[in-house]
Motif scaffolding. Structure first.
Motif, PDB file in Angstrom:
ATOM      1  N   GLY A  99     -13.095  23.808  -3.350  1.00 33.60           N
ATOM      2  CA  GLY A  99     -12.602  23.326  -1.889  1.00 33.60           C
ATOM      3  C   GLY A  99     -12.971  24.732  -1.054  1.00 33.60           C
ATOM      4  N   THR A 100     -12.246  25.032  -0.054  1.00 35.92           N
ATOM      5  CA  THR A 100     -12.539  26.330   0.807  1.00 35.92           C
ATOM      6  C   THR A 100     -12.239  27.381  -0.106  1.00 35.92           C
ATOM      7  N   SER A 101     -11.167  27.374  -0.854  1.00 36.88           N
ATOM      8  CA  SER A 101     -10.916  28.420  -1.995  1.00 36.88           C
ATOM      9  C   SER A 101     -11.062  27.691  -3.191  1.00 36.88           C
ATOM     10  N   GLY A 102     -10.798  28.161  -4.411  1.00 34.84           N
ATOM     11  CA  GLY A 102     -11.334  27.324  -5.493  1.00 34.84           C
ATOM     12  C   GLY A 102     -10.765  27.975  -6.861  1.00 34.84           C
ATOM     13  N   TYR A 133       0.999  -1.136   0.022  1.00 34.23           N
ATOM     14  CA  TYR A 133      -0.048   0.093  -0.019  1.00 34.23           C
ATOM     15  C   TYR A 133       0.787   1.146  -0.036  1.00 34.23           C
ATOM     16  N   ILE A 134       0.248   2.290  -0.621  1.00 35.36           N
ATOM     17  CA  ILE A 134       0.826   3.750  -0.518  1.00 35.36           C
ATOM     18  C   ILE A 134       0.117   4.319   0.617  1.00 35.36           C
ATOM     19  N   ALA A 135       0.659   5.058   1.443  1.00 37.65           N
ATOM     20  CA  ALA A 135      -0.219   5.950   2.471  1.00 37.65           C
ATOM     21  C   ALA A 135      -0.157   7.354   1.796  1.00 37.65           C
ATOM     22  N   THR A 136      -1.157   7.961   1.459  1.00 37.55           N
ATOM     23  CA  THR A 136      -1.481   9.217   0.873  1.00 37.55           C
ATOM     24  C   THR A 136      -2.192  10.168   1.542  1.00 37.55           C
ATOM     25  N   PHE A 137      -1.570  11.525   1.198  1.00 31.76           N
ATOM     26  CA  PHE A 137      -2.379  12.390   2.563  1.00 31.76           C
ATOM     27  C   PHE A 137      -2.826  13.723   1.354  1.00 31.76           C
ATOM     28  N   ASP A 138      -3.615  14.394   1.931  1.00 29.60           N
ATOM     29  CA  ASP A 138      -3.941  15.588   1.419  1.00 29.60           C
ATOM     30  C   ASP A 138      -4.161  16.688   2.451  1.00 29.60           C
ATOM     31  N   VAL A 139      -3.250  17.595   2.602  1.00 28.07           N
ATOM     32  CA  VAL A 139      -3.228  18.780   3.616  1.00 28.07           C
ATOM     33  C   VAL A 139      -3.848  19.656   3.390  1.00 28.07           C
ATOM     34  N   GLY A 140      -4.859  19.901   3.419  1.00 36.55           N
ATOM     35  CA  GLY A 140      -5.651  20.929   2.898  1.00 36.55           C
ATOM     36  C   GLY A 140      -6.198  22.093   3.950  1.00 36.55           C
ATOM     37  N   THR A 141      -6.998  22.966   3.679  1.00 40.54           N
ATOM     38  CA  THR A 141      -7.303  24.389   4.715  1.00 40.54           C
ATOM     39  C   THR A 141      -8.014  24.013   5.828  1.00 40.54           C
ATOM     40  N   THR A 142      -9.046  23.056   5.713  1.00 40.61           N
ATOM     41  CA  THR A 142      -9.990  22.741   6.539  1.00 40.61           C
ATOM     42  C   THR A 142      -9.738  21.431   7.271  1.00 40.61           C
ATOM     43  N   ALA A 143      -8.881  20.446   6.660  1.00 43.53           N
ATOM     44  CA  ALA A 143      -9.184  19.031   7.048  1.00 43.53           C
ATOM     45  C   ALA A 143      -7.567  18.450   6.424  1.00 43.53           C
ATOM     46  N   ALA A 145      -9.508   5.069   4.603  1.00 44.24           N
ATOM     47  CA  ALA A 145      -9.552   6.487   4.502  1.00 44.24           C
ATOM     48  C   ALA A 145     -10.233   7.182   5.811  1.00 44.24           C
ATOM     49  N   LEU A 146      -9.499   8.311   5.970  1.00 44.65           N
ATOM     50  CA  LEU A 146     -10.038   9.102   7.102  1.00 44.65           C
ATOM     51  C   LEU A 146      -9.797  10.603   7.002  1.00 44.65           C
ATOM     52  N   SER A 147     -10.468  11.600   7.489  1.00 50.99           N
ATOM     53  CA  SER A 147     -10.496  12.904   7.479  1.00 50.99           C
ATOM     54  C   SER A 147     -10.655  13.573   8.770  1.00 50.99           C
ATOM     55  N   VAL A 148      -9.797  14.429   9.184  1.00 54.30           N
ATOM     56  CA  VAL A 148      -9.784  14.937  10.160  1.00 54.30           C
ATOM     57  C   VAL A 148      -9.725  16.526  10.261  1.00 54.30           C
ATOM     58  N   GLU A 149     -10.741  17.143  10.670  1.00 51.90           N
ATOM     59  CA  GLU A 149     -10.640  18.802  10.319  1.00 51.90           C
ATOM     60  C   GLU A 149      -9.506  19.609  11.273  1.00 51.90           C
ATOM     61  N   ILE A 150      -9.023  20.485  10.779  1.00 53.20           N
ATOM     62  CA  ILE A 150      -7.996  21.251  11.274  1.00 53.20           C
ATOM     63  C   ILE A 150      -8.595  22.891  11.529  1.00 53.20           C
ATOM     64  N   ALA A 151      -8.094  23.682  12.536  1.00 50.84           N
ATOM     65  CA  ALA A 151      -8.365  24.886  12.740  1.00 50.84           C
ATOM     66  C   ALA A 151      -7.537  26.066  11.974  1.00 50.84           C
ATOM     67  N   THR A 152      -8.379  26.999  11.387  1.00 52.43           N
ATOM     68  CA  THR A 152      -7.725  28.346  11.064  1.00 52.43           C
ATOM     69  C   THR A 152      -7.803  29.345  12.005  1.00 52.43           C
ATOM     70  N   LEU A 153      -6.688  29.934  11.946  1.00 51.35           N
ATOM     71  CA  LEU A 153      -6.546  31.216  13.073  1.00 51.35           C
ATOM     72  C   LEU A 153      -6.794  32.490  12.313  1.00 51.35           C
ATOM     73  N   PHE A 154      -7.699  33.305  12.780  1.00 49.64           N
ATOM     74  CA  PHE A 154      -7.909  34.671  12.152  1.00 49.64           C
ATOM     75  C   PHE A 154      -7.825  35.653  13.332  1.00 49.64           C
ATOM     76  N   GLU A 155      -7.048  36.625  12.599  1.00 51.22           N
ATOM     77  CA  GLU A 155      -6.763  38.063  13.420  1.00 51.22           C
ATOM     78  C   GLU A 155      -6.934  39.151  12.408  1.00 51.22           C
ATOM     79  N   GLY A 156      -7.978  39.814  12.441  1.00 55.68           N
ATOM     80  CA  GLY A 156      -8.439  40.728  11.451  1.00 55.68           C
ATOM     81  C   GLY A 156      -8.631  39.911  10.106  1.00 55.68           C
ATOM     82  N   ASP A 157      -7.618  40.537   9.103  1.00 58.24           N
ATOM     83  CA  ASP A 157      -7.600  40.068   7.931  1.00 58.24           C
ATOM     84  C   ASP A 157      -6.538  38.997   7.677  1.00 58.24           C
ATOM     85  N   GLN A 158      -5.794  38.778   8.744  1.00 54.00           N
ATOM     86  CA  GLN A 158      -4.841  37.673   8.699  1.00 54.00           C
ATOM     87  C   GLN A 158      -5.302  36.338   9.230  1.00 54.00           C
TER      88      GLN A 158
END
Length: 499
Positions: A265-268, A9-19, A34-47
């Motif tokens: 995706g989150t963006s496109g 097997y090949i272990a493959t991953f897609d490290v996206g913005t939301t997961a 297959a498994l998908s786990v969400e991750i958080a984005t940190l916002f401070e103003g427009d950053q």
């Protein structure tokens, strides 16, 4: 389920913005887990930032599940795709000196202007294939140098893609692929190497930047300490992989001009392929492609799936439901009508880079009346993204012969129909599209292992367009959306002075 002890097997991953999505696939592309786990984005103003440690923690969690499902001795390689155009500064020990500054963060606008003035706008375009703006990692690095000098002084390495941080943790090697590096604003896109001219203009050292590899080239092997944390065997090969646009474009099967792929995706973006960078059209982003000698021509949007998530959350809040209740939004959309009663939505929730380059722009509704319904508001939000995508298709050279769609947005059936109606084209939507980039990137590992002769040998085995659901334009949709599209194109020029 009992596994064949001889299967590798090949272990493959897609490290996206939301997961972070992981897929354990065999050499034919068949998923074993297959498994998908969400991750958080940190916002401070427009950053907009993310903690690289969250990528590693999530990757470890998925990996440990994989090695429960399949013995680690049967996992012959690791390979990944990931978000691009990030600035990820690391210290000498490969620890992050700060959060990663994400692609959608345009804080370095002033630095981009200065770099462009030194190099010249046309020269910058010829070298990188792209225009210089504050979302590129090179201006962001200069921003870090000027605004966070203590952090910059600790920086020994800079990475461009989220997956490259995981590669560094696994192998101890700082490396990047030429697809993701195309978004750095620092790589000569024709020579596939860091440009001394551009780095000198920013006043930064080339020593900070990672080794550049093709997607199928080996970065290194899993280190013993990484193996202990992730469950893989020490010495397991790790390949460079690709930025997410490379994996998505390969997964979509587009190979000649006139074939287009939409990613929701989150963006496109809208992507096409060519034999050379497309430099004549404003707003087109050029990337190296996984097959050597080809290029991906991309029209990128900051606002796509994030608009879908936002309107789902707003409507759920009105109804007292969970913000992630997308099923309820789907029901509401079935009650809507094309054109949303004349209501238009400008979808620039986080600024925009195309069809306008305006980090200060924001979303807004136009045309509300006492008869406007919640269904109108929901549908108008998705129609606004569709109008932006139409502007993107019109910016690319070849007339559309086929249009496919990939990404999480493809699960919203009404949105897919809206896209077909707004574009006036049949849309082929891939099933299980959220996993396809991770599955497809396995081709890079198989090529690197010498088990296939080219990327297409693997992707052709995945089933192609027969795995798609097709949406055709409804009769009369052009009469509804044609005038609305013309109005939409006039919104930003009329409103830009208000931001």
């Amino acid at each position: 389920m009992k596994r064949d002890e001889k299967t590798e097997y090949i272990a493959t991953f897609d490290v996206g913005t939301t997961a972070v999505k992981g897929v354990l696939v065999d050499e034919t592309g068949c998923p074993a887990a297959a498994l998908s786990v969400e991750i958080a984005t940190l916002f401070e103003g427009d950053q907009k930032e993310q903690d690289p440690q969250s990528w590693w923690d999530t990757f470890r969690k998925i990996s440990l599940e994989f090695t429960k499902s399949v013995p680690s001795a049967q996992i012959e390689a690791l390979v990944m795709s990931g978000q691009m155009q990030d600035l990820i500064p690391l210290d000498q020990a490969l620890n992050p000196v700060c959060n990663a500054i994400l692609y959608a963060d345009g804080r370095a606008g002033e630095q981009a202007k200065r770099i462009e003035e030194i190099v010249g706008a046309e020269r910058f375009l010829r070298l990188t294939g792209n225009r210089c703006d504050g979302s590129l990692p090179l201006p962001k690095l200069l921003w870090l140098k000027e605004h966070r000098p203590a952090l910059y002084a600790r920086t020994s390495h800079v990475l461009i893609s989220s997956k490259d941080y995981l590669l560094a943790r696994l192998t101890g090697v700082c490396a990047g692929d030429v697809i993701a590096a195309s978004t750095a604003g620092a790589m000569d896109i024709l020579q596939k190497r860091w440009s001394g001219e551009l780095l000198a203009a920013a006043g930064v050292s080339q020593d900070l930047f990672p080794k550049l590899l093709a997607a199928h080239q080996r970065v290194g092997s899993v280190l013993p300490e990484a193996a202990e944390h992730c469950g893989y065997l020490p010495g397991t090969p790790v390949f460079a992989g690709t930025g997410d646009a490379g994996a998505t474009t390969l997964a979509s099967g587009i190979s000649v001009p006139g074939q287009y792929n939409i990613n929701l995706g989150t963006s496109g973006w809208v992507a096409a392929v060519s034999n050379s960078p497309l430099l004549t059209q404003e707003g087109v982003f050029n990337l190296a492609a996984m097959p050597e000698g080809r290029y991906i021509n991309v029209v990128p949007f900051l606002n796509a799936g994030n608009v879908h998530s936002w309107i789902a959350g707003v409507m759920a809040g009105f109804a007292g439901r969970e913000a992630t209740d997308f099923d309820a939004l789907g029901v509401l959309l079935t009650q809507s009508v094309p054109g949303s009663g004349g209501t238009l939505f400008l979808p620039y929730l986080v600024g925009e880079r195309f069809p306008v380059l305006d980090p200060d722009a924001r979303g807004c509704y136009i045309g509300l009346t006492p008869r406007t319904t919640s269904a109108d508001l929901a549908r108008a939000a998705l129609e606004g993204v569709a109008f932006s995508i139409r502007q993107g298709l019109e910016r690319l050279d070849a007339a559309p012969e086929s249009v496919s769609l990939i990404g999480g947005g493809g699960r919203e059936a009404v949105w897919c129909q809206i896209l077909a109606d707004v574009l006036g084209r049949e849309i082929a939507v891939f099933r299980n599209a959220e996993l396809l980039p991770a599955i497809t990137v396995a081709s890079a590992a198989l090529l690197g292992l010498g088990k296939i002769s080219c990327y297409e040998q693997f992707t052709a085995s995945l089933g192609g367009l027969e795995t798609c659901v097709r949406y055709t334009p409804c009769i009369g949709s052009g009469e509804v959306y044609g005038p609305l599209y013309e109005r939409f194109c006039r919104l930003h020029p009329a409103l830009r002075t208000l931001w």
